[in-house]
Write a protein that holds these residues in place. Structure first.
Motif, PDB file in Angstrom:
ATOM      1  N   ARG A  16       3.064 -16.461  42.872  1.00  0.00           N
ATOM      2  CA  ARG A  16       2.956 -17.781  42.243  1.00  0.00           C
ATOM      3  C   ARG A  16       2.968 -17.600  40.730  1.00  0.00           C
ATOM      4  N   LYS A  17       3.313 -18.650  40.020  1.00  0.00           N
ATOM      5  CA  LYS A  17       3.282 -18.697  38.550  1.00  0.00           C
ATOM      6  C   LYS A  17       4.044 -17.510  37.946  1.00  0.00           C
ATOM      7  N   ARG A  18       5.281 -17.299  38.441  1.00  0.00           N
ATOM      8  CA  ARG A  18       6.070 -16.158  37.953  1.00  0.00           C
ATOM      9  C   ARG A  18       6.529 -16.376  36.524  1.00  0.00           C
ATOM     10  N   LYS A  19       6.454 -15.328  35.731  1.00  0.00           N
ATOM     11  CA  LYS A  19       6.856 -15.448  34.352  1.00  0.00           C
ATOM     12  C   LYS A  19       7.307 -14.079  33.826  1.00  0.00           C
ATOM     13  N   VAL A  20       8.479 -14.036  33.188  1.00  0.00           N
ATOM     14  CA  VAL A  20       8.929 -12.759  32.617  1.00  0.00           C
ATOM     15  C   VAL A  20       8.158 -12.508  31.330  1.00  0.00           C
ATOM     16  N   LEU A  21       7.499 -11.350  31.257  1.00  0.00           N
ATOM     17  CA  LEU A  21       6.667 -11.067  30.078  1.00  0.00           C
ATOM     18  C   LEU A  21       7.266 -10.023  29.162  1.00  0.00           C
ATOM     19  N   ALA A  22       8.170  -9.210  29.684  1.00  0.00           N
ATOM     20  CA  ALA A  22       8.734  -8.166  28.819  1.00  0.00           C
ATOM     21  C   ALA A  22      10.064  -7.701  29.386  1.00  0.00           C
ATOM     22  N   THR A  23      10.888  -7.139  28.516  1.00  0.00           N
ATOM     23  CA  THR A  23      12.162  -6.561  28.934  1.00  0.00           C
ATOM     24  C   THR A  23      12.174  -5.104  28.492  1.00  0.00           C
ATOM     25  N   LEU A  24      12.542  -4.230  29.422  1.00  0.00           N
ATOM     26  CA  LEU A  24      12.710  -2.811  29.082  1.00  0.00           C
ATOM     27  C   LEU A  24      14.212  -2.549  29.206  1.00  0.00           C
ATOM     28  N   ASP A  25      14.889  -2.348  28.083  1.00  0.00           N
ATOM     29  CA  ASP A  25      16.352  -2.358  28.094  1.00  0.00           C
ATOM     30  C   ASP A  25      16.993  -1.191  28.823  1.00  0.00           C
ATOM     31  N   HIS A  26      16.428  -0.020  28.635  1.00  0.00           N
ATOM     32  CA  HIS A  26      17.076   1.166  29.235  1.00  0.00           C
ATOM     33  C   HIS A  26      16.066   1.890  30.106  1.00  0.00           C
ATOM     34  N   LEU A  27      15.950   1.479  31.325  1.00  0.00           N
ATOM     35  CA  LEU A  27      15.001   2.151  32.211  1.00  0.00           C
ATOM     36  C   LEU A  27      15.788   2.868  33.307  1.00  0.00           C
ATOM     37  N   PHE A  28      16.039   4.115  33.084  1.00  0.00           N
ATOM     38  CA  PHE A  28      16.749   4.941  34.068  1.00  0.00           C
ATOM     39  C   PHE A  28      18.032   4.268  34.559  1.00  0.00           C
ATOM     40  N   GLY A  29      18.873   3.928  33.607  1.00  0.00           N
ATOM     41  CA  GLY A  29      20.211   3.462  33.974  1.00  0.00           C
ATOM     42  C   GLY A  29      20.363   1.977  34.147  1.00  0.00           C
ATOM     43  N   GLY A  30      19.442   1.207  33.699  1.00  0.00           N
ATOM     44  CA  GLY A  30      19.613  -0.243  33.816  1.00  0.00           C
ATOM     45  C   GLY A  30      18.508  -0.980  33.087  1.00  0.00           C
ATOM     46  N   LYS A  31      18.683  -2.290  33.101  1.00  0.00           N
ATOM     47  CA  LYS A  31      17.702  -3.120  32.414  1.00  0.00           C
ATOM     48  C   LYS A  31      16.592  -3.510  33.396  1.00  0.00           C
ATOM     49  N   ALA A  32      15.377  -3.570  32.905  1.00  0.00           N
ATOM     50  CA  ALA A  32      14.261  -3.979  33.759  1.00  0.00           C
ATOM     51  C   ALA A  32      13.462  -5.069  33.059  1.00  0.00           C
ATOM     52  N   THR A  33      12.849  -5.907  33.861  1.00  0.00           N
ATOM     53  CA  THR A  33      11.912  -6.868  33.276  1.00  0.00           C
ATOM     54  C   THR A  33      10.555  -6.685  33.936  1.00  0.00           C
ATOM     55  N   VAL A  34       9.532  -7.092  33.211  1.00  0.00           N
ATOM     56  CA  VAL A  34       8.181  -7.094  33.771  1.00  0.00           C
ATOM     57  C   VAL A  34       7.828  -8.550  34.046  1.00  0.00           C
ATOM     58  N   VAL A  35       7.617  -8.833  35.337  1.00  0.00           N
ATOM     59  CA  VAL A  35       7.386 -10.216  35.751  1.00  0.00           C
ATOM     60  C   VAL A  35       5.928 -10.362  36.174  1.00  0.00           C
ATOM     61  N   ALA A  36       5.203 -11.262  35.521  1.00  0.00           N
ATOM     62  CA  ALA A  36       3.809 -11.478  35.899  1.00  0.00           C
ATOM     63  C   ALA A  36       3.736 -12.560  36.964  1.00  0.00           C
ATOM     64  N   GLY A  37       2.707 -12.493  37.775  1.00  0.00           N
ATOM     65  CA  GLY A  37       2.510 -13.529  38.786  1.00  0.00           C
ATOM     66  C   GLY A  37       1.252 -13.240  39.579  1.00  0.00           C
TER      67      GLY A  37
END
Ligand code: ADP
Length: 479
Positions: free
Chosen positions: A52-73
């Motif tokens: 519930r209450k999902r929200k992207v809090l951060a972006t990690l641009d180069h995480l082992f070959g791709g982009k990642a986001t940190v999603v809180a919830g």
């Protein structure tokens, strides 16, 4: 105090074993000790949808070959941070391998990424969040202390918890270049382990404190017999090693309100178990009788002593035991148990698979649970059994030794017995343990007293959460 807990599975979002139960329950218990926990977990398919209450809090641009986001919830009372890295986690199959159970080839990347993301979050990657301490669970999270030590911009204290020393995350040296760690990390004091890279080794080496999930297992892993090659390192770090027994979530595992049961009951209304017993007889095709039902809810592996069980099933049936077995694992053990069921229709029932609701019913409807593990860091099924009035019959090792009181003469006459222990894990002692249990079961007064005593045992997180909170406080600088 703010703790970042890092785990590869968390109940009820994703679970393959006891680690998930602990990672899902400990944060709730810690809240009562003034500790607030956020849990970092990979975003496997289907996990994000449960928040519930999902929200992207951060972006990690180069995480082992791709982009990642940190999603809180939030989910199930837990405050979660999902590491959403589709190139690593968005694939069909399980958390660690494909649908046929083969480990993913890039598991080193998938779980190094988890540790690296933890280090970046500890260093402030998520706005307005600076955890006081990072708590890593098992090898999948064990690179967090390494990234914090060698690349961390903010040196937060770390705790490494070992739920099972048998799973170490050991990889060839060739992966080191891909980890993004400085050359200095490739040493005996770092991630190097027997000529390769050891994730759990790194965590044990570099964390400020180590815990394992029972006092007896903490002693056992200092020895070559249980140390799985890491006993030398464990002995060196002895002064920071703590054994803290797991608790269980006593709201989820409560026979008075458990919705998975055919009938609810308490220690005062044990008669309510009869309906659950009947349901087990039906589900497992057992002939109705007064003879005790021994259940097994387990991974079907060598660690769990399932081969020993297979070797004695015919004898157990001859002694008057009935068996209801739920599990999955080694195909040869699955096959052997299925053929035992075919040899003894009405006496042995086997369900191959993973079935959480059925696992609850089994604790409520079986008379006893068999846990013949060769080693058992803590074990949870015997704790559920105690709470459900199902008598645990356990190997005297690890957390099983710490949580079950054997029905020897002294314990019985003092009214403190809660189960049956046996040692060593071999066919003879398992046979003797089951024979003892069958004969205890015939004495209904003693049996009921043991059930009630077990149901009175404190299997909650109360005491152990306080110990984790004390440990955190001892590591976090005051102020
Ligand atoms: P481990 O983590 O080594 O597998 P534990 O006893 O610590 O052993 O935890 C096992 C957890 O997984 C318990 O919650 C148990 O009820 C559950 N479990 C194991 N096998 C099954 C199964 N086949 N179906 C449902 N639950 C299972």
């Amino acid at each position: 105090m703010q703790i970042l807990s890092v785990a590869s599975e968390v109940f009820p979002l994703i679970k393959t074993g006891g680690l998930a139960d602990v990672a899902g329950a400990l944060p709730l218990a810690l809240a009562q000790h003034g500790v607030s926990v956020r849990t970092l977990l990979p975003a496997y398919p289907g996990v994000a949808e449960q928040l519930r209450k999902r929200k992207v809090l951060a972006t990690l641009d180069h995480l082992f070959g791709g982009k990642a986001t940190v999603v809180a919830g939030q989910a199930a009372g837990l405050d979660l941070l999902l590491l959403d890295a589709p190139h690593l986690y968005d694939r069909k199959g399980g958390a660690y391998g494909d649908a046929s159970g083969n480990d993913w080839d890039d598991n080193w990347k998938r779980f190094a990424a988890l540790g690296k993301a933890a280090a970046e979050i500890a260093a402030g990657a998520v706005k307005d969040y600076l955890p006081d301490l990072v708590h890593a669970h098992d090898w999948q999270a064990a690179m967090a202390p390494a990234y914090i030590r060698f690349t961390g911009k903010r040196p937060v204290p770390t705790v490494m918890t070992v739920h099972n020393l048998a799973f170490q995350g050991q990889f060839p040296m060739s992966i080191f270049a891909g980890l993004g760690l400085p050359g200095a990390a490739l040493s005996l004091d770092g991630v190097e382990y027997y000529g390769g890279v050891g994730f759990l080794k790194a965590g044990l080496q570099l964390a400020d404190a180590i815990t394992t999930v029972s006092p007896t297992y903490a002693l056992e892993i200092r020895t070559p017999e249980f140390g799985m090659g890491l006993d030398g390192l464990v002995r060196v770090r002895d002064n920071v090693l703590h054994g803290i027994v797991n608790g269980i979530d006593t709201d989820i595992w409560n026979p008075e309100i458990d919705a998975h049961l055919a009938a609810n009951y308490s220690a005062r209304t044990l008669g309510g178990r009869a309906k659950n017993r009947r349901a087990i007889e039906e589900r497992f095709g057992l002939t109705r009788s007064e003879e005790p039902i021994f259940c097994v809810v387990s991974r079907l592996t060598w660690q769990k002593g399932m081969d020993v069980l297979v070797s004695v099933v015919d004898d157990l049936v001859a002694m008057g035991a009935r068996l209801a077995i739920l599990g999955s694992g080694d195909h040869s053990l699955e096959g052997a148990l299925l053929s035992a069921a075919a040899r003894h229709p009405g006496r042995i029932g086997v369900v191959i698979g993973y079935n959480e609701p059925l696992s609850h019913l089994m604790q409520a409807g079986s008379d006893a649970i068999l846990v013949p593990s060769r080693f058992e860091p803590c074990g949870l099924t015997q704790l559920y059994a105690l709470r459900y009035g199902c008598i645990p019959v356990v190997a005297r090792t690890g957390g099983l030794a710490d949580t079950v009181i054997d029905a020897n003469e002294a314990a019985l006459s003092n009214g403190v017995a809660t189960g049956v222990q046996f040692s060593p894990v071999d066919a003879d002692s398992l046979r003797i343990a089951v024979r003892r249990t069958v004969s205890l079961h015939r004495d209904s007064k003693t049996w009921t007293a043991m059930q009630r005593q077990g149901m009175k045992s404190d299997v909650s997180w109360t005491r152990s959460a306080a110990r984790y909170a004390d440990l955190y406080r001892s590591l976090v600088p005051a102020g």
